[in-house]
Design a protein around this motif. Structure first.
Motif, short mmCIF file in Angstrom:
data_model
loop_
_atom_site.label_atom_id
_atom_site.label_comp_id
_atom_site.label_asym_id
_atom_site.label_seq_id
_atom_site.Cartn_x
_atom_site.Cartn_y
_atom_site.Cartn_z
N ALA A 145 0.94 -1.34 0.04
CA ALA A 145 0.09 0.02 -0.01
C ALA A 145 0.90 1.36 -0.10
N GLY A 146 2.14 1.10 0.34
CA GLY A 146 3.01 2.22 0.35
C GLY A 146 2.85 3.04 1.44
N GLN A 147 2.09 2.62 2.75
CA GLN A 147 2.10 3.38 3.89
C GLN A 147 2.36 2.42 5.06
N LEU A 148 2.76 2.85 6.27
CA LEU A 148 3.26 2.04 7.15
C LEU A 148 2.13 1.52 7.82
N VAL A 149 2.29 0.21 8.43
CA VAL A 149 1.32 -0.50 8.87
C VAL A 149 1.87 -1.41 9.83
N SER A 150 1.19 -1.33 11.47
CA SER A 150 1.88 -1.89 12.28
C SER A 150 1.32 -3.48 12.56
N LYS A 151 1.89 -4.40 13.09
CA LYS A 151 1.30 -5.73 13.31
C LYS A 151 0.05 -5.51 14.51
N GLN A 152 0.11 -4.54 15.15
CA GLN A 152 -1.15 -4.27 15.87
C GLN A 152 -2.53 -3.87 15.32
N GLY A 153 -2.10 -3.21 14.11
CA GLY A 153 -3.10 -2.82 13.33
C GLY A 153 -3.75 -4.06 12.37
N VAL A 154 -2.82 -4.96 12.10
CA VAL A 154 -3.38 -6.05 11.52
C VAL A 154 -4.04 -7.01 12.49
N ALA A 155 -3.57 -7.23 13.62
CA ALA A 155 -4.30 -7.85 14.52
C ALA A 155 -5.62 -7.45 15.08
N GLN A 156 -5.76 -6.01 14.84
CA GLN A 156 -7.06 -5.35 14.84
C GLN A 156 -8.05 -5.77 13.77
N ARG A 157 -7.56 -5.83 12.79
CA ARG A 157 -8.13 -6.04 11.63
C ARG A 157 -8.80 -7.37 11.34
N LEU A 158 -8.18 -8.55 12.01
CA LEU A 158 -8.36 -9.70 12.04
C LEU A 158 -9.66 -9.99 13.09
N GLN A 159 -9.81 -9.16 13.86
CA GLN A 159 -10.75 -9.43 15.14
C GLN A 159 -12.39 -9.52 14.21
N PHE A 160 -12.50 -8.73 13.27
CA PHE A 160 -13.65 -8.57 12.49
C PHE A 160 -13.97 -9.36 11.30
N ARG A 161 -14.90 -10.23 11.36
CA ARG A 161 -15.59 -10.85 10.17
C ARG A 161 -14.68 -11.08 9.02
N GLN A 162 -13.48 -11.58 9.34
CA GLN A 162 -12.53 -11.88 8.01
C GLN A 162 -12.97 -13.29 7.56
N GLU A 163 -13.51 -14.38 8.31
CA GLU A 163 -13.57 -15.63 7.84
C GLU A 163 -14.72 -15.82 6.79
N GLY A 164 -15.91 -15.20 6.97
CA GLY A 164 -16.74 -15.45 5.94
C GLY A 164 -16.03 -14.67 4.56
N PHE A 165 -15.39 -13.57 4.78
CA PHE A 165 -15.09 -12.79 3.69
C PHE A 165 -13.85 -13.60 2.83
#
Length: 356
Positions: A145-165
């Motif tokens: 994406a060309g912008q800094l992302v932290s592993k905490q940000g990824v962990a937080q994103r994984l908490q929400f409705r990713q399995e069905g998607f």
């Protein structure tokens, strides 16, 4: 400007202050790869450590070469990484990522940093690098994406409705791949059959800490984790009908009977040797269905009278002597089962024979 290249012998800290340097005979400077080089205009005395060795111009040139090679290798790595990013972007641009994310609740509002496309692209960046940690995923997203992302940000994103998607995106991706082979139905190749099923499996290496869920092969070197994916493709319908996640130890033969629940009269099943099961073949025949499989080595092949085992090698040699290239005959399979089948052998081209 200071460069620390390789630290092997910390007792030798050499300071280069100019190009007019030399080393007296007998002093003996260490090899460039075995010392710490510090290049600076103003180096405090504490760094000199009382060492009075003076670098020769040869060592200075070696250091320059080392730095030049380092820059070149970095540029090559960056070029390869950029090429990898473009390839991944090209492939996933054909997938309905954003629509699927909205439909299955993975994206409910405008994302601040990790949008669905970057989420998927970063995942493939991580996988292509042979890594699997959250920090690696974050790095993949950052590069993609060309912008800094932290592993905490990824962990937080994984908490929400990713399995069905993720599951639905995989299904739709497989459907897109199934349509890329062209209209099989219109080709007429399988015009004699109602449905044509193609089954196969593939293995995926996983982190060792998943060995309890997906145990790999037995090994003296320790536990390993390997997943096995079973896939069923309907060639005439141009769609994947089933995707099953198992462990490596769930072999293909144990899955051989699963297809019986969907097969009907006039259907054809195509599978490789790993699915060989005379019992499953018998049930397919009882339904009026057909199968296509390679012949398993060691299986008794009998003549239609079921009295003696056929010498296939002798039959093929005789056929070749007569100028024939195709053996097509009715046989019975299995010493006890004596299951009636049609045996077809076609002489392989020379290049195929050599490759085997």
């Amino acid at each position: 400007l200071a460069f620390v290249i390789v630290a092997r012998d910390l007792h030798h800290v050499f300071v280069v202050e100019g190009h007019e340097v030399g080393i007296p005979a007998g002093e003996g400077a260490a090899h460039p790869l075995g010392v710490v080089y510090v290049l600076a205009e103003d180096v405090p005395d504490s760094y000199r450590m009382g060492v009075k060795l003076i670098l020769t111009n040869v060592i200075v040139q070696d250091l320059k070469k080392m730095l030049f090679r380092f820059v070149q290798s970095t540029e090559r790595l960056n070029s390869m990484k950029n090429k990898n990013i473009e390839q991944i972007k090209g492939k996933i641009s054909k997938l309905p990522i954003e629509e699927t994310a909205v439909e299955f609740g993975f994206q409910v509002r405008e994302p601040k940093k990790i949008d669905p496309v970057s989420f998927v692209g970063g995942f493939f960046m991580m996988v292509s690098a042979g890594k699997n940690a959250l920090s690696d995923w974050a790095q993949g997203i950052s590069e993609f994406a060309g912008q800094l992302v932290s592993k905490q940000g990824v962990a937080q994103r994984l908490q929400f409705r990713q399995e069905g998607f993720a599951g639905q995106l995989l299904k739709r991706s497989l459907q897109a791949v199934a349509h890329q082979g062209g209209p099989v139905k219109e080709s007429g190749l399988f015009g004699s059959f109602e449905q044509v099923y193609l089954e196969d499996s593939t293995c995926v290496q996983l982190p060792d800490n998943l060995a309890g869920v997906f145990p790999g092969a037995f090994s003296h070197s320790g536990e390993s984790a390997v997943a096995k994916l079973q896939l069923r493709l309907n060639l005439l319908g141009e769609r994947y009908e089933e995707l099953v996640l198992n462990s490596y130890r769930d072999n293909d033969q144990g899955y051989a009977g699963a297809i019986l629940s969907v097969m009907g009269a006039g259907d054809l099943c195509i599978r490789d040797l790993g699915y060989w099961d005379l019992g499953a073949f018998k049930e397919m025949a009882a339904k009026g269905a057909f199968f296509l499989s390679r012949l398993k080595p060691g299986v008794h092949v009998l003549g239609t009278e079921g009295k003696e085992r056929l010498g296939l090698l002798a039959l093929l040699k005789k056929l070749r002597g007569q100028g024939g290239k195709v053996l097509d005959t009715d046989v019975l399979l299995g010493k006890e089962a004596q299951f009636p089948a049609r045996l077809v052998a076609i002489e392989a081209p020379q290049e195929v024979y050599q490759s085997r």
